[in-house]
Enzyme design. Structure first.
Site, short mmCIF file in Angstrom:
data_model
loop_
_atom_site.label_atom_id
_atom_site.label_comp_id
_atom_site.label_asym_id
_atom_site.label_seq_id
_atom_site.Cartn_x
_atom_site.Cartn_y
_atom_site.Cartn_z
N ALA A 12 0.72 -1.33 -0.02
CA ALA A 12 0.20 -0.07 -0.09
C ALA A 12 1.17 1.03 -0.02
CB ALA A 12 -0.55 0.14 1.51
N GLY A 49 0.23 -4.62 0.82
CA GLY A 49 -0.45 -5.25 0.53
C GLY A 49 -0.37 -5.91 -0.89
N GLU A 51 -0.39 -9.20 -0.09
CA GLU A 51 -1.65 -9.58 -0.15
C GLU A 51 -2.91 -10.17 -1.49
OE1 GLU A 51 -1.77 -6.60 3.19
OE2 GLU A 51 -2.47 -7.49 4.69
N GLU A 96 5.06 -5.19 7.10
CA GLU A 96 4.24 -3.96 7.89
C GLU A 96 4.75 -3.98 9.85
OE1 GLU A 96 2.71 -6.52 6.06
OE2 GLU A 96 1.26 -5.45 4.58
N1 COA Z 1 4.64 3.50 -0.88
C1 COA Z 1 4.85 3.96 -1.19
N2 COA Z 1 6.67 4.50 -2.28
C2 COA Z 1 6.58 3.65 -2.51
C3 COA Z 1 6.54 1.93 -1.61
C4 COA Z 1 5.27 2.12 -0.81
N3 COA Z 1 5.07 0.95 0.06
N4 COA Z 1 7.60 1.04 -1.96
C5 COA Z 1 8.19 1.90 -2.87
N5 COA Z 1 8.37 3.96 -2.78
C6 COA Z 1 8.38 4.03 -3.56
C7 COA Z 1 9.63 5.00 -2.39
O1 COA Z 1 9.45 5.70 -2.19
C8 COA Z 1 10.52 5.24 -3.92
O2 COA Z 1 10.03 6.40 -4.14
P1 COA Z 1 11.07 7.75 -4.68
O3 COA Z 1 11.91 7.19 -5.93
O4 COA Z 1 10.32 9.04 -5.36
O5 COA Z 1 11.72 8.18 -3.35
C9 COA Z 1 10.76 4.24 -5.42
O6 COA Z 1 9.13 3.82 -5.05
C10 COA Z 1 11.27 3.45 -5.88
O7 COA Z 1 11.34 2.51 -4.30
P2 COA Z 1 13.08 2.64 -3.53
O8 COA Z 1 13.06 2.34 -2.46
O9 COA Z 1 13.86 3.69 -4.28
O10 COA Z 1 13.84 0.67 -4.07
P3 COA Z 1 14.52 0.30 -3.82
O11 COA Z 1 15.00 -0.78 -4.91
O12 COA Z 1 15.59 1.24 -2.84
O13 COA Z 1 13.96 -0.55 -2.60
C11 COA Z 1 11.93 -1.48 -1.13
C12 COA Z 1 12.89 -1.85 -2.90
C13 COA Z 1 10.63 -2.85 -1.85
C14 COA Z 1 12.87 -3.27 -0.35
C15 COA Z 1 11.68 -0.59 -1.14
O14 COA Z 1 10.74 0.29 -1.66
C16 COA Z 1 10.30 -0.68 0.52
O15 COA Z 1 10.57 -0.97 1.41
N6 COA Z 1 9.70 0.02 0.09
C17 COA Z 1 8.51 -0.18 0.55
C18 COA Z 1 7.77 -1.67 2.12
C19 COA Z 1 6.57 -1.44 2.51
O16 COA Z 1 6.45 -1.48 3.59
N7 COA Z 1 5.44 -2.32 1.93
C20 COA Z 1 3.99 -2.69 2.70
C21 COA Z 1 3.94 -1.04 2.99
S1 COA Z 1 2.34 -1.47 4.28
#
Ligand code: COA
Length: 260
Positions: free
Chosen positions: A66, A111, A114, A134
């Protein structure tokens, strides 16, 4: 019928719905959830559809969760409603009359995991990762993760993944029974299509009733599940496709099913 975040492609029978927000790793914001709900409603009414494949745009992510930027300032009431809304969208997905396949091309987190869990089948790229992170945000999974993951892989394994937020790779996901199969990243759509084509050739009502019977049985005592199975067996026997399937067997030819 494409909009900003959802692209539909494929044949009439096997369609591919691509979540399209690659610059944010396909993170689901509210607008996307609403678009997904509307799209699923339309697909549920489409009698030509036999199988739906869901995947994510770009090489990195299926859906990275999400949209975390929408979490700031959520009140407890608003958060409850948000979770309930998300659950209802994924209930629609799980309740589609046709089988669904998540083609997990990259990160399926929160999400996204999920969403994949609400699909009938999951095939996964060897380079992809699944997880429910989460608790790292001080939250818990809210779109069905605590319920569907435990049902999919058992209480102990689900609790470990939810409480540690650990991501699993494809080999582990297969071992856990969390995904059906893992394939090289460039073959994930091909593998989903192959499974989709196999399912699309079969009697749609039979697939629907079989899914319904299995789902009902997992939530009820055995005797109740058996009663559901018998009732759905009866409904299947009332279908034109049952008559066609039996006739085709006796005439030593391939059956041609219509979904009636
Ligand atoms: N919500 C909002 N934005 C998200 C996102 C999320 N769940 N997951 C990734 N993004 C965004 C990042 O903020 C980034 O945006 P920006 O370029 O404007 O800064 C872009 O997507 C690319 O992600 P980035 O984190 O730079 O890629 P990465 O390869 O370094 O890392 C992940 C990949 C998946 C490990 C990391 O993005 C992450 O941990 N995301 C969140 C996962 C999460 O906790 N999901 C559950 C939510 S309840």
């Amino acid at each position: 019928m494409n909009d900003q975040y959802l692209a539909l492609s494929g044949t009439d029978a096997v369609r591919v719905l691509t979540i399209t927000r690659p610059e944010k790793l396909n993170a689901l914001n509210r607008a996307m959830l609403a678009a997904l709900a509307a799209r699923l409603d339309a697909l549920a009414r489409d009698e030509t559809l036999r199988v739906l494949i869901i995947t994510g745009a770009g090489p990195k992510a299926f859906v990275a969760g999400a949209d975390i930027s929408e979490f700031e300032g959520l009140t407890p009431d608003a958060a409850t409603r948000y979770a309930r809304d998300g659950q209802l969208v994924l209930d629609r997905l799980e309740g589609l009359p046709v089988p669904t396949i998540a083609a997990i091309n990259g990160y399926a987190l929160g999400g996204g995991c999920e969403l994949a869990l609400a699909c009938t089948f999951r095939v996964m790229a060897e380079t992809a990762r699944l997880g429910l992170p989460e608790t790292s945000l001080g939250l818990i999974p809210g779109f069905g993760g605590t319920q569907r993951l435990a049902r999919a892989i058992g209480r102990q394994q689900a609790l470990e993944l939810i409480l540690t937020g650990r991501q699993v790779d494809a080999a582990e996901a297969v071992r856990l029974g969390l995904v059906l199969r893992a394939v090289p990243a460039d073959q994930v759509m091909e593998a989903a299509q192959a499974l989709g084509n196999q399912l699309a050739a079969r009697a749609p009502l039979a697939l629907r009733y079989a899914r319904e019977a299995v789902a009902a049985g997992l939530d009820r005592p055995l005797a109740d599940g058996l009663a559901v199975e018998a009732r759905l067996f009866g409904l299947a026997a009332a279908s034109a496709d049952m008559r066609e399937g039996v006739r085709a067997f006796l005439e030593k030819r391939h059956a041609s099913f219509t979904g009636r």
